[in-house]
Design an enzyme around this catalytic site. Structure first.
Site, PDB file in Angstrom:
ATOM      1  N   VAL A  43      25.120  17.862  62.161  1.00 42.94           N
ATOM      2  CA  VAL A  43      24.089  18.534  62.954  1.00 42.94           C
ATOM      3  C   VAL A  43      22.817  18.761  62.132  1.00 42.94           C
ATOM      4  O   VAL A  43      21.709  18.570  62.632  1.00 42.94           O
ATOM      5  CB  VAL A  43      24.624  19.862  63.533  1.00 42.94           C
ATOM      6  CG1 VAL A  43      23.507  20.692  64.156  1.00 42.94           C
ATOM      7  CG2 VAL A  43      25.721  19.577  64.558  1.00 42.94           C
ATOM      8  N   GLU A  44      22.981  19.133  60.887  1.00 43.29           N
ATOM      9  CA  GLU A  44      21.812  19.445  60.058  1.00 43.29           C
ATOM     10  C   GLU A  44      20.975  18.210  59.726  1.00 43.29           C
ATOM     11  O   GLU A  44      19.755  18.244  59.849  1.00 43.29           O
ATOM     12  CB  GLU A  44      22.250  20.129  58.754  1.00 43.29           C
ATOM     13  CG  GLU A  44      22.804  21.531  58.937  1.00 43.29           C
ATOM     14  CD  GLU A  44      21.754  22.576  59.290  1.00 43.29           C
ATOM     15  OE1 GLU A  44      20.549  22.251  59.361  1.00 43.29           O
ATOM     16  OE2 GLU A  44      22.138  23.737  59.500  1.00 43.29           O
ATOM     17  N   THR A  45      21.623  17.120  59.272  1.00 48.65           N
ATOM     18  CA  THR A  45      20.859  15.966  58.768  1.00 48.65           C
ATOM     19  C   THR A  45      21.409  14.613  59.172  1.00 48.65           C
ATOM     20  O   THR A  45      20.858  13.591  58.752  1.00 48.65           O
ATOM     21  CB  THR A  45      20.811  15.994  57.223  1.00 48.65           C
ATOM     22  OG1 THR A  45      22.157  15.948  56.724  1.00 48.65           O
ATOM     23  CG2 THR A  45      20.070  17.201  56.706  1.00 48.65           C
TER      24      THR A  45
END
Length: 187
Positions: free
Chosen positions: A60-62
């Site tokens: 989700v982050e990167t």
């Protein structure tokens, strides 16, 4: 439908069925890959953290892209905020790691992010949904939401999370977490 078009459709169907036969049911892993498995496995074991949660947060982050820095200054694969990273480095008593290394070095970033998830897990008594929310919004905010009755901290009440960004974040992390748990026996 033209003959050429029918041939293309039949070829695509043949390729699809062949892939399913040779790859079994795990063909969906093409859509949900996990990179940095060794680092995730190693640090999850060290800090007794669910490796699928680590992978879902990175996704989700990167989306597993290294060297990332957000507009707000969050660093690396797990998008650690500089102040949180400095605090976590002190608390975890990890060897000297610079913020540049946290941005560029996947293993260092995964280790610190995993340590932080482990710390959050202890703070929220194993409540995975609250841990995910705290990873995004901060533990103080999540504690306040629960204490003030704005959100009860459960997955079934994610719709009650006061911040839309955090609500959406929790939903996405849980989605990928469930996909990874279903597709992979282990990381």
């Amino acid at each position: 439908m033209s003959w050429l078009r029918k041939k293309r459709v039949l070829l695509l169907l043949f390729i699809g069925f062949t892939a399913v036969l040779f790859l079994g049911t795990n063909w969906m892993s093409w859509f949900y890959p996990i990179h940095f498995k060794e680092e995730i496995r190693e640090h999850s074991t060290t800090y007794e953290t669910d490796p699928f949660l680590v992978a879902a947060i990175i996704r989700v982050e990167t989306n597993f892209k290294t060297g990332q820095e957000s507009k707000k200054g969050a660093l690396g694969l797990m998008q650690l905020m500089p102040d949180t990273a400095k605090w976590a480095l002190e608390q975890a008593k990890l060897p000297d790691v610079s913020l540049d290394e946290l941005k560029a070095e996947p293993s260092a970033n995964i280790e610190l992010g995993t340590w932080y998830l482990s710390w959050l897990d202890r703070q929220f008594a194993g409540n995975r949904t609250a841990v995910i929310a705290a990873y995004n919004a901060g533990p103080g905010k999540v504690t306040s939401w629960i204490k003030d009755g704005d959100w009860d901290g459960t997955e079934s009440a994610v719709k009650d999370i006061p911040f839309g960004e955090t609500r959406h974040y929790v939903q996405r992390v849980i989605y990928y977490y469930n996909q990874y748990r279903e597709l992979y026996n282990e990381i």
